[in-house]
Structure formats: structure tokens, C-alpha cells
Design an enzyme around this catalytic site. Structure first.
Site, PDB file in Angstrom:
ATOM      1  N   TRP A   1       1.217  -1.430  -0.132  1.00 39.04           N
ATOM      2  CA  TRP A   1      -0.157  -0.364  -0.229  1.00 39.04           C
ATOM      3  C   TRP A   1       1.131   1.384   0.221  1.00 39.04           C
ATOM      4  O   TRP A   1       0.000   2.290   0.432  1.00 39.04           O
ATOM      5  CB  TRP A   1      -0.558   0.466   1.094  1.00 39.04           C
ATOM      6  CG  TRP A   1      -2.586  -0.686   1.225  1.00 39.04           C
ATOM      7  CD1 TRP A   1      -2.249  -1.512  -0.087  1.00 39.04           C
ATOM      8  CD2 TRP A   1      -3.591  -0.808   1.803  1.00 39.04           C
ATOM      9  NE1 TRP A   1      -3.758  -1.729   0.385  1.00 39.04           N
ATOM     10  CE2 TRP A   1      -4.880  -1.346   0.837  1.00 39.04           C
ATOM     11  CE3 TRP A   1      -3.395  -0.006   3.031  1.00 39.04           C
ATOM     12  CZ2 TRP A   1      -5.821  -2.023   1.473  1.00 39.04           C
ATOM     13  CZ3 TRP A   1      -4.757  -0.570   3.398  1.00 39.04           C
ATOM     14  CH2 TRP A   1      -6.027  -0.983   3.229  1.00 39.04           C
ATOM     15  N   LYS A   2       2.407   0.835   0.427  1.00 39.45           N
ATOM     16  CA  LYS A   2       3.292   2.318   0.772  1.00 39.45           C
ATOM     17  C   LYS A   2       2.088   3.347   1.107  1.00 39.45           C
ATOM     18  O   LYS A   2       1.182   2.722   2.238  1.00 39.45           O
ATOM     19  CB  LYS A   2       3.072   2.488  -1.173  1.00 39.45           C
ATOM     20  CG  LYS A   2       3.643   1.608  -2.218  1.00 39.45           C
ATOM     21  CD  LYS A   2       4.103   2.307  -3.481  1.00 39.45           C
ATOM     22  CE  LYS A   2       4.690   1.686  -4.209  1.00 39.45           C
ATOM     23  NZ  LYS A   2       4.723   1.374  -5.313  1.00 39.45           N
TER      24      LYS A   2
ATOM     25  N   GLU B   1      11.479  -6.126  -9.674  1.00 39.95           N
ATOM     26  CA  GLU B   1      10.507  -5.048  -9.736  1.00 39.95           C
ATOM     27  C   GLU B   1      11.619  -3.691 -10.263  1.00 39.95           C
ATOM     28  O   GLU B   1      12.420  -2.538 -10.055  1.00 39.95           O
ATOM     29  CB  GLU B   1      10.382  -4.135  -8.316  1.00 39.95           C
ATOM     30  CG  GLU B   1       9.523  -4.973  -7.530  1.00 39.95           C
ATOM     31  CD  GLU B   1       8.749  -4.256  -6.550  1.00 39.95           C
ATOM     32  OE1 GLU B   1       7.717  -4.272  -6.656  1.00 39.95           O
ATOM     33  OE2 GLU B   1       9.032  -3.639  -6.056  1.00 39.95           O
TER      34      GLU B   1
HETATM   35  P1  PGA Z   1       3.215  -0.588  -8.819  1.00 41.63           P
HETATM   36  O1  PGA Z   1       4.374  -0.825  -7.075  1.00 41.63           O
HETATM   37  O2  PGA Z   1       2.632  -1.361  -8.743  1.00 41.63           O
HETATM   38  O3  PGA Z   1       1.812   0.481  -8.452  1.00 41.63           O
HETATM   39  O4  PGA Z   1       3.881  -0.337  -9.726  1.00 41.63           O
HETATM   40  C1  PGA Z   1       5.054  -1.541  -7.088  1.00 41.63           C
HETATM   41  C2  PGA Z   1       5.699  -1.923  -6.264  1.00 41.63           C
HETATM   42  O5  PGA Z   1       6.193  -0.620  -6.212  1.00 41.63           O
HETATM   43  O6  PGA Z   1       6.100  -2.533  -5.093  1.00 41.63           O
END
Ligand code: PGA
Length: 249
Positions: A13-14, A167
Site C-alpha cells: 500500500w505504500k 521490480e
Molecule cells: P506498482 O508498485 O504496482 O504501483 O507499480 C509496485 C511496487 O512498487 O511494489
């Protein structure tokens, strides 16, 4: 990795979500169609861990945090220790996310200490690695990943659990995803490198995963799940990705 590994779909969720939103999210979460093949986990901000632990447990969703400090306790204002995360019910912790590397300035040495600390407390780290666009364009991807994985040199403790999230930085939050060919090639390299370092493990793909591209990504050889940012904020899009992973595994 053998085909029988249980894959993981984890929502990051950041810095998003307050209590009311989190409660509606959990109440809207549908059923995991294949809990024996797909594990679902959520990494909300620290402030929601306590409140979400029990409701998520009831839905069969594992809890994780987005960061941790490497000291066990003491005068480290603003920091959270691995045992504090355990105390909230966390089983996972994201370590080395590119936003922490690039915005906060976290370096491999700190990341290495965080991995050790997480393992000592019995948490499973999800170690994030990934190249910047310029590095991919210059043919440096494998070198960058190898360097980021080198923090595992010197051994992964026998009883420790580990998940890697690949990522590509240029794919995070941009709506651009790596092509299935790029993902297959890169995941193969990461699995190989992990074997060389002593232990292969799940390798998730992350970077703009959404319900539209999840099926193709989850079917790609070497992909053992997804780390999902933006699309994990809504229960329906998150569960659609879980369903795609269940279908593919
Ligand atoms: P995103 O982020 O799916 O919004 O690109 C992925 C992440 O940073 O873990």
C-alpha cells in the site's frame, strides 16, 4: 523452483490508507479461489498493522510491513524493530524497495543488516531488486541485480525464509510493465543467481501489475507471484490479480 511452490500475491500500500478505508477494503475482499496454491498478503502502512491483523487473518490474508529497522531496540527515534512487527502479527517485511533506495537513500549495507535482523526475529523478508531504465538500456540489468543479490553472500540462515521481488524501477507506478520475454529472461537469471548463492526461492514480479496484465505475467516461467502497488488499493482489482495467479499456478 519446482512447479509445486505456493505463489504469493502481496499488496504494497505504500503511504496510502487510513483506518476507515482499510476497514472497507477488508470487508470488500473476496475469497481466495486457491489458498493451497496462492498465498495472499497485505503490507499496509505501520499505522494500520494492529487494526488489520485480526480481520485479515480471518480472511486468510497474511500481514506484512513495508520496512523495518535493523536494531532490536533503543534510542532510534521513529524506527520500528523486527520484534515490534512480529508483535503486530506480521510474517513478512519488504526490504530494499526502490523507493527507499532512491528517495530515502538506503544502501546495500543497511539492507543487508535489515535482512539479518528480520531473519533473527523470524520474519520473512521480501527483498526488492531491480534496475533503472538507463541500466536496462545499457545492458547492465544482470550486473545490477547480481550486485543487489550479493548482500545474500555469506549465507542465508538454514531456517530462514526468503522471497525476492524483481521490480524494474522503470515499471513501478508508471503503467509500463516489462514484457513477458524480459520477465522470463530476468527471472531465470535471478533463480540461477540464487542457486549460486546457496538457495533458490520464490521470485515475485512487481511493477504496474494490474488485472489486465496479471494473467500473462503470472503464467511466465520463473514467476512465483506478484508484488502489487497501485492495483492493491482496491479490493476488486487486487482479488482479480489473485484470481489470475490462481489460474496460472
Ligand atoms: P506498482 O508498485 O504496482 O504501483 O507499480 C509496485 C511496487 O512498487 O511494489
Amino acid at each position: 523452483m519446482s512447479g509445486s511452490v505456493r505463489c504469493l500475491v502481496a499488496g504494497n500500500w505504500k503511504m496510502n490508507g487510513v483506518l476507515e478505508e482499510a476497514r472497507s477494503f477488508v470487508s470488500e475482499l473476496g475469497n481466495n479461489p486457491a489458498p493451497e496454491r496462492v498465498e495472499v498478503a497485505l503490507m499496509p502502512p505501520f499505522t494500520l498493522l494492529q487494526a488489520l491483523a485480526e480481520p485479515l487473518r480471518q480472511k486468510g490474508v497474511s500481514l506484512g510491513a513495508q520496512n523495518v529497522y535493523y536494531e532490536p531496540k533503543g534510542a532510534f527515534t521513529g524506527s520500528i524493530s523486527p520484534m515490534m512487527l512480529r508483535d503486530c502479527g506480521c510474517v513478512y517485511v519488504i526490504i530494499g524497495h526502490s523507493e527507499r533506495r532512491d528517495i530515502i537513500g538506503e544502501r546495500d549495507e543497511q539492507i543487508r543488516k535489515k535482512m539479518r535482523a528480520a531473519w533473527s526475529a523470524g520474519l520473512e523478508p521480501i527483498l526488492c531488486i531491480g534496475e533503472h531504465l538507463e541500466e536496462r538500456e545499457n545492458g547492465q540489468t544482470n550486473n545490477v541485480l547480481k550486485k543487489q543479490l550479493a548482500i545474500l553472500e555469506g549465507g542465508i540462515p538454514e531456517a530462514a525464509s526468503l522471497t525476492i521481488a524483481y521490480e524494474p524501477v522503470w515499471a513501478i507506478g508508471t503503467g509500463k510493465t516489462a514484457t513477458p520475454e524480459q520477465v522470463e529472461e530476468t527471472h531465470a537469471f535471478i533463480h540461477e543467481e540464487l542457486q549460486r548463492l546457496g538457495r533458490d526461492c520464490r521470485v515475485l514480479y512487481g511493477g504496474s501489475v494490474n488485472p489486465g496484465n496479471a494473467a500473462a505475467l503470472m503464467k511466465t516461467p520463473g514467476v512465483n507471484g506478484a508484488l502489487v502497488g497501485g492495483a492493491s488499493l482496491k479490493a476488486d482489482s487486487f482479488m482479480a490479480i489473485v484470481a489470475a495467479a490462481a489460474e496460472a499456478n
